[in-house]
Design a protein around this motif. Structure first.
Motif, mmCIF file in Angstrom:
data_model
loop_
_atom_site.group_PDB
_atom_site.id
_atom_site.type_symbol
_atom_site.label_atom_id
_atom_site.label_comp_id
_atom_site.label_asym_id
_atom_site.label_seq_id
_atom_site.Cartn_x
_atom_site.Cartn_y
_atom_site.Cartn_z
ATOM 1 N N ILE A 1 -8.663 -6.156 -2.053
ATOM 2 C CA ILE A 1 -7.246 -6.319 -2.390
ATOM 3 C C ILE A 1 -6.532 -7.015 -1.242
ATOM 4 O O ILE A 1 -6.763 -6.710 -0.066
ATOM 5 N N ASN B 1 -1.484 -4.293 -13.342
ATOM 6 C CA ASN B 1 -1.868 -3.011 -12.761
ATOM 7 C C ASN B 1 -0.738 -1.998 -12.812
ATOM 8 O O ASN B 1 0.422 -2.314 -12.580
ATOM 9 N N ILE C 1 -6.864 0.231 -10.954
ATOM 10 C CA ILE C 1 -7.847 -0.332 -10.035
ATOM 11 C C ILE C 1 -8.379 0.804 -9.169
ATOM 12 O O ILE C 1 -7.604 1.548 -8.555
ATOM 13 N N VAL D 1 0.170 3.901 -5.524
ATOM 14 C CA VAL D 1 -1.068 3.854 -4.748
ATOM 15 C C VAL D 1 -1.391 5.247 -4.215
ATOM 16 O O VAL D 1 -0.539 5.919 -3.654
ATOM 17 N N GLU E 1 0.823 -1.218 0.000
ATOM 18 C CA GLU E 1 0.000 0.000 0.000
ATOM 19 C C GLU E 1 0.853 1.262 0.000
ATOM 20 O O GLU E 1 0.385 2.323 -0.401
ATOM 21 N N ILE F 1 -0.461 -5.646 -3.146
ATOM 22 C CA ILE F 1 -0.155 -4.760 -4.273
ATOM 23 C C ILE F 1 1.329 -4.897 -4.605
ATOM 24 O O ILE F 1 2.177 -4.793 -3.717
ATOM 25 N N VAL G 1 -10.683 1.365 -5.896
ATOM 26 C CA VAL G 1 -11.228 0.628 -4.757
ATOM 27 C C VAL G 1 -12.366 1.439 -4.141
ATOM 28 O O VAL G 1 -12.204 2.623 -3.822
ATOM 29 N N VAL H 1 -3.243 2.170 -8.391
ATOM 30 C CA VAL H 1 -4.359 1.848 -7.503
ATOM 31 C C VAL H 1 -4.876 3.154 -6.911
ATOM 32 O O VAL H 1 -4.128 3.895 -6.268
ATOM 33 N N ALA I 1 -7.297 4.133 -4.254
ATOM 34 C CA ALA I 1 -8.026 3.519 -3.139
ATOM 35 C C ALA I 1 -8.841 4.584 -2.417
ATOM 36 O O ALA I 1 -8.363 5.237 -1.489
ATOM 37 N N VAL J 1 -1.756 -6.648 -9.033
ATOM 38 C CA VAL J 1 -2.475 -6.595 -7.757
ATOM 39 C C VAL J 1 -3.210 -7.915 -7.574
ATOM 40 O O VAL J 1 -3.851 -8.417 -8.505
#
Length: 329
Positions: free
Chosen positions: A221, A242, A161, A145, A140, A224, A163, A245, A247, A229
């Motif tokens: 998830i 990926n 991605i 991310v 993360e 990562i 989330v 991300v 999130a 992922v």
């Protein structure tokens, strides 16, 4: 310059500005401390964000908010609140973070990143947008991310991605897809969130149904990595290629700051701060809460249109207490 005030307000968002307006109308010595830019949370919203509320429901102190759209966007809101603050010459100190609140007999000592203040009353109107709710999974902390979404362009032609299934997640997924990103949504629940804007919800459901945006429900998830992922789904674990991300799993108030100020929190997940709903005064005499921070982890409970009344409630109580010092919570 004296650092002694009747009221110190923490946070220069819409509700903090509303509190400052109430103080000014009563000719009180007051100061607003804001750790970032004016209306810092709004400034950090996505550039193309549109409010759920109409402009009149975002107005403070009866000052008209004129929008060219049925529902105003981020830039219009920034302009409105900035003009309210500057035209009323409110005493706001920007880029000055409050570090500690200490109750000393009948007064408070406030320590900021720049100096120290002695004040009679304190209003915390600091919101909850600064601390993201983490996934707590390996990877993360990778640079790819983010827990905040600004605009779609950086994600064009990338495997992204998103989330979550809230308004912010849906807006991000749709914008990134329309800018050429390959979007996959990872959603813990069974569907798109119930509070997603009614004019947006059909759009995201149609994109998912036609396969333009892939959605994994009842999924999360688990790890990562730089180029992929791993997610847990009802059909077992899957590994997806990926690049980024996003999130958008929500945010929380700074509970540690509230606790250190002496404010009691409820047990359980909600962690509601203790305050009198008639006066907004906390269990610490002379210390008040205003705005979304009142909801603890129930961050959907309070927003601008239903918490702008807090400013007048607090000011009325301070006025009553000043006239009758024996009045308490």
């Amino acid at each position: 310059m004296s650092n002694t005030y009747k009221v110190l307000i923490i946070g220069a968002g819409p509700i903090g500005i509303a509190c400052a307006l109430e103080c000014k109308k009563r000719n009180w010595d007051y100061v607003v401390l804001e750790k970032g830019a004016l209306t810092n949370s709004l400034f950090n919203y996505p550039k193309n964000m549109t409010f759920f509320s109409t402009s009149e429901k975002l107005e403070i102190d009866g000052i008209p908010f004129i929008s060219i759209n049925p529902k105003p966007n981020r830039d219009e809101a920034l302009e409105y609140y900035r003009r309210v603050a500057t035209s009323n010459e409110l005493n706001i100190h920007l880029y000055e973070k409050v570090l500690a609140i200490e109750r000393l007999k009948e007064h408070f000592t406030i320590t900021s990143s720049k100096t120290e203040y002695q004040v009679d009353k304190v209003i915390i109107a600091s919101g909850f947008y600064d601390i993201p709710t983490l996934l707590n999974v390996p990877g993360e902390d990778l640079p790819k991310v983010t827990h905040y979404y600004n605009e779609a362009h950086p994600y064009a032609m990338q495997d992204v991605i998103v989330v979550g299934a809230s308004n912010s997640s849906v807006d991000a997924a749709l914008e990134i897809w329309r800018k050429g990103g390959n979007v996959t949504m990872v959603i813990r629940g069974s569907n798109i969130g119930e509070r997603v804007k009614y004019w947006v919800k059909p759009d995201i459901l149609n994109r998912i149904e036609e396969g333009s945006i892939k959605a994994y429900y009842h999924s999360e998830i688990v790890e990562i990595k730089e180029a992929e992922v791993s997610i847990k789904t009802p059909d077992g674990n899957k590994t997806l290629p990926n690049d980024f991300v996003v999130a958008l799993t929500g945010y929380r108030p700074n509970f540690e700051f509230l606790i250190n100020a002496g404010i009691k929190l409820s047990d359980g997940v909600a962690r509601l701060p203790q305050y009198d709903p008639e006066t907004m005064e906390t269990n610490v005499s002379g210390l008040y809460l205003a705005g979304v921070i009142c909801g603890g982890m129930e961050t959907h409970k309070w927003f601008i249109e239903n918490s702008r009344i807090h400013a007048k409630m607090i000011a009325n109580h301070i006025e009553t207490v000043s006239a009758n010092p024996k009045t308490t919570m």
